[in-house]
Design a protein around this motif. Structure first.
Motif, mmCIF file in Angstrom:
data_model
loop_
_atom_site.group_PDB
_atom_site.id
_atom_site.type_symbol
_atom_site.label_atom_id
_atom_site.label_comp_id
_atom_site.label_asym_id
_atom_site.label_seq_id
_atom_site.Cartn_x
_atom_site.Cartn_y
_atom_site.Cartn_z
ATOM 1 N N GLY A 97 -30.359 -27.333 84.718
ATOM 2 C CA GLY A 97 -31.627 -26.617 84.935
ATOM 3 C C GLY A 97 -32.872 -27.463 84.785
ATOM 4 N N VAL A 98 -32.711 -28.769 84.558
ATOM 5 C CA VAL A 98 -33.902 -29.621 84.419
ATOM 6 C C VAL A 98 -34.335 -30.121 85.797
ATOM 7 N N ASP A 99 -35.592 -29.860 86.097
ATOM 8 C CA ASP A 99 -36.116 -30.279 87.383
ATOM 9 C C ASP A 99 -36.998 -31.527 87.231
ATOM 10 N N THR A 100 -37.986 -31.390 86.360
ATOM 11 C CA THR A 100 -38.917 -32.504 86.172
ATOM 12 C C THR A 100 -39.069 -32.820 84.685
ATOM 13 N N ILE A 101 -39.122 -34.111 84.386
ATOM 14 C CA ILE A 101 -39.348 -34.533 82.988
ATOM 15 C C ILE A 101 -40.713 -35.202 82.907
ATOM 16 N N HIS A 102 -41.565 -34.631 82.082
ATOM 17 C CA HIS A 102 -42.872 -35.260 81.851
ATOM 18 C C HIS A 102 -42.775 -35.988 80.516
ATOM 19 N N GLY A 123 -37.542 -39.718 63.706
ATOM 20 C CA GLY A 123 -38.805 -38.964 63.676
ATOM 21 C C GLY A 123 -39.745 -39.359 64.794
ATOM 22 N N MET A 124 -39.172 -39.845 65.905
ATOM 23 C CA MET A 124 -40.030 -40.343 66.987
ATOM 24 C C MET A 124 -40.398 -39.260 68.010
ATOM 25 N N VAL A 125 -39.717 -38.107 67.942
ATOM 26 C CA VAL A 125 -40.005 -37.062 68.939
ATOM 27 C C VAL A 125 -41.103 -36.149 68.401
ATOM 28 N N GLU A 126 -42.262 -36.243 69.003
ATOM 29 C CA GLU A 126 -43.367 -35.381 68.546
ATOM 30 C C GLU A 126 -43.318 -34.028 69.235
ATOM 31 N N ARG A 127 -42.839 -34.020 70.479
ATOM 32 C CA ARG A 127 -42.872 -32.789 71.252
ATOM 33 C C ARG A 127 -41.685 -32.746 72.199
ATOM 34 N N ALA A 128 -41.053 -31.568 72.296
ATOM 35 C CA ALA A 128 -40.018 -31.343 73.305
ATOM 36 C C ALA A 128 -40.144 -29.887 73.716
ATOM 37 N N VAL A 129 -40.890 -29.653 74.789
ATOM 38 C CA VAL A 129 -41.222 -28.289 75.190
ATOM 39 C C VAL A 129 -40.606 -27.998 76.558
ATOM 40 N N VAL A 130 -39.976 -26.819 76.653
ATOM 41 C CA VAL A 130 -39.377 -26.424 77.925
ATOM 42 C C VAL A 130 -40.270 -25.379 78.583
ATOM 43 N N ASP A 131 -40.568 -25.606 79.848
ATOM 44 C CA ASP A 131 -41.383 -24.656 80.605
ATOM 45 C C ASP A 131 -40.665 -24.431 81.939
ATOM 46 N N GLY A 132 -39.796 -23.410 81.969
ATOM 47 C CA GLY A 132 -38.955 -23.187 83.155
ATOM 48 C C GLY A 132 -38.030 -24.371 83.351
ATOM 49 N N SER A 178 -33.000 -24.800 76.819
ATOM 50 C CA SER A 178 -33.776 -24.507 75.605
ATOM 51 C C SER A 178 -34.248 -25.809 74.957
ATOM 52 N N GLU A 179 -35.193 -25.645 74.058
ATOM 53 C CA GLU A 179 -35.723 -26.821 73.373
ATOM 54 C C GLU A 179 -34.668 -27.498 72.500
ATOM 55 N N SER A 180 -33.806 -26.672 71.925
ATOM 56 C CA SER A 180 -32.799 -27.308 71.063
ATOM 57 C C SER A 180 -31.828 -28.140 71.896
ATOM 58 N N MET A 181 -31.585 -27.703 73.143
ATOM 59 C CA MET A 181 -30.722 -28.524 74.019
ATOM 60 C C MET A 181 -31.395 -29.865 74.321
ATOM 61 N N VAL A 182 -32.718 -29.806 74.521
ATOM 62 C CA VAL A 182 -33.445 -31.053 74.803
ATOM 63 C C VAL A 182 -33.391 -31.964 73.575
ATOM 64 N N LEU A 183 -33.598 -31.352 72.417
ATOM 65 C CA LEU A 183 -33.556 -32.164 71.179
ATOM 66 C C LEU A 183 -32.168 -32.758 70.962
ATOM 67 N N ASP A 184 -31.137 -31.974 71.264
ATOM 68 C CA ASP A 184 -29.778 -32.510 71.131
ATOM 69 C C ASP A 184 -29.591 -33.711 72.053
ATOM 70 N N ALA A 185 -30.126 -33.578 73.282
ATOM 71 C CA ALA A 185 -30.001 -34.691 74.238
ATOM 72 C C ALA A 185 -30.768 -35.914 73.720
ATOM 73 N N LEU A 186 -31.950 -35.667 73.175
ATOM 74 C CA LEU A 186 -32.733 -36.803 72.641
ATOM 75 C C LEU A 186 -32.043 -37.423 71.433
ATOM 76 N N GLN A 224 -39.198 -27.376 83.828
ATOM 77 C CA GLN A 224 -39.971 -28.569 83.475
ATOM 78 C C GLN A 224 -39.831 -28.854 81.973
ATOM 79 N N VAL A 225 -39.683 -30.118 81.645
ATOM 80 C CA VAL A 225 -39.566 -30.483 80.232
ATOM 81 C C VAL A 225 -40.695 -31.455 79.888
ATOM 82 N N HIS A 226 -41.406 -31.126 78.817
ATOM 83 C CA HIS A 226 -42.501 -31.995 78.362
ATOM 84 C C HIS A 226 -42.081 -32.651 77.057
ATOM 85 N N ILE A 227 -42.048 -33.966 77.081
ATOM 86 C CA ILE A 227 -41.578 -34.693 75.889
ATOM 87 C C ILE A 227 -42.634 -35.710 75.477
#
Ligand SMILES: Nc1ncnc2c1ncn2[C@@H]1O[C@H](COP(=O)(O)OP(=O)(O)OP(=O)(O)O)[C@@H](O)[C@H]1O
Ligand SMILES: [Mg+2]
Length: 350
Positions: free
Chosen positions: A70-75, A28-37, A4-12, A39-42
């Motif tokens: 569950g993270v495969d690719t980080i963009h 306040g440096m994270v503008e985007r943290a989106v999970v798509d299956g 989930s996105e909150s997991m990504v944010l916790d990691a960041l 794939q994570v877009h940051i």
């Protein structure tokens, strides 16, 4: 548990900006943290496009987010958002950075020109103000000699532009070859005009090239603008250091933070690769370390630095692969990092 996105944010939130010593989320440096299956877009906005810590931050983000299940690719995309005073003393200008030293002829203008051009090459919006009223040199170093400054409808000066830098010099205000004999009030007035009645637009950094000495211009600048900090330039020579120490005292008295020291003409590279320390070895950097002033860089003396300045194209542009150009670019990045630290100390966190 699915990603989930909150997991990504916790990691960041576990990744620190190594210079600012706080995590990317709090800063306040994270503008985007989106999970798509899988794939994570940051998107991370650095505090400067010239961030010296970018590679380290990239590695740490990939390690922290890559460890999530569950993270495969980080963009990972980087942007930048240079911090500046909430109410800037010059409209639109986020940081005013003075380059000075006290002593004449140590390479302040050369360093200022190359720092400005380097920051522009990194993608920052940069202005350069030649505040050496009696001996301006930036018009020549930026190949805008003889060009007249124009005014807009409100009689504000439109700066000249070259090598990605907006530039204004007193050389463009007066007739070529005319000697200036301005006294205090006129000098102050001219500096006011150049600083505040210039259409700078949005600037991340306004670099101010100071004349030698600890006189009127230096004082006027601190009265007219909220100076983020100053860069001291010196040669490693004891005589030059005496003057730098005086400049340092003046900065302290006027409450201008010292962002760092650049040791110019630090050595001459002999044909065999050996270094000839013409002006002494490391005197400036040793002093800076004692004073807890960051050493931003050591720049060798070389014919190409002088020639590129005379030819109107700073060496970081004309001959970017040389050791001296690399040293100047690295110094500019380290300076940008120090400006971010300074801004963070004086600004509320976003
Ligand atoms: N690293 C370097 N290698 C070779 N020449 C250099 C270097 N740095 C500066 N110079 C040359 O030294 C001379 C003085 O440099 P510069 O004008 O930048 O000094 P300054 O401190 O701004 O002088 P002033 O006090 O007159 O403003 C110039 O001719 C410049 O091209
Ligand atoms: Mg100069």
């Amino acid at each position: 548990m699915s990603l989930s996105e909150s997991m990504v944010l916790d990691a960041l939130g576990t990744v620190n900006d190594p210079e600012l010593n706080q995590d990317l989320v709090s800063l306040g440096m994270v503008e985007r943290a989106v999970v798509d299956g899988s794939q994570v877009h940051i998107k991370v906005n650095l505090t400067t496009p010239a961030c010296p810590m970018k590679a380290e931050i990239e590695r740490d983000v990939k390690t922290a987010v890559g460890a999530l299940p569950g993270v495969d690719t980080i963009h990972l995309e980087f942007g930048s958002n240079v911090r500046g005073a909430e109410q800037p003393s010059i409209p639109g200008v986020k940081n005013v950075v003075a380059v000075g030293s006290g002593k004449g002829g140590v390479g302040k203008s050369t360093v200022a020109a190359n720092i400005a051009a380097s920051l522009a090459l990194e993608g920052a919006s940069v202005g350069l103000l030649d505040a050496d009223i009696y001996g301006p040199s930036q018009a020549k170093m930026f190949s805008v000699e003889g060009k007249r400054l124009m005014a807009d409808d409100e009689k504000n000066i439109i700066p000249l532009r070259n090598h990605g830098v907006k530039i204004i010099s007193v050389a463009n205000l007066v007739e070529d070859g005319q000697a200036l004999t301005w006294r205090g009030p006129i000098l102050h007035g001219t500096l006011t005009q150049m600083l505040q009645q210039t259409v700078w637009g949005e600037l991340d950094y306004l670099i101010v090239d100071l004349p030698p000495g600890t006189g009127d211009v230096q004082l006027s600048l601190t009265q007219l603008a909220n100076v983020t900090g100053a860069v001291l330039v010196t040669t490693p020579q004891e005589m030059s250091m005496v003057v730098v120490r005086r400049a340092h005292t003046m900065l302290r008295k006027t409450h201008v933070p010292v962002l760092g020291l650049i040791e110019n003409m630090a050595w001459y590279a002999l044909p065999g690769g050996e270094r000839d320390y013409i002006f002494g070895e490391g005197v400036g950097s040793t002093w800076a370390e004692q004073e807890r002033i960051p050493v931003l860089g050591q720049i060798p003396i070389s014919r190409s630095v002088r020639e590129s300045g005379d030819a109107g194209t700073p060496i970081v542009i004309s001959d970017p692969d040389t050791e001296q150009a690399q040293a100047l670019r690295s110094a500019a990045r380290t300076l940008a990092g120090q400006i971010s630290i300074q801004s963070l100390n004086t600004l509320p966190v976003l």
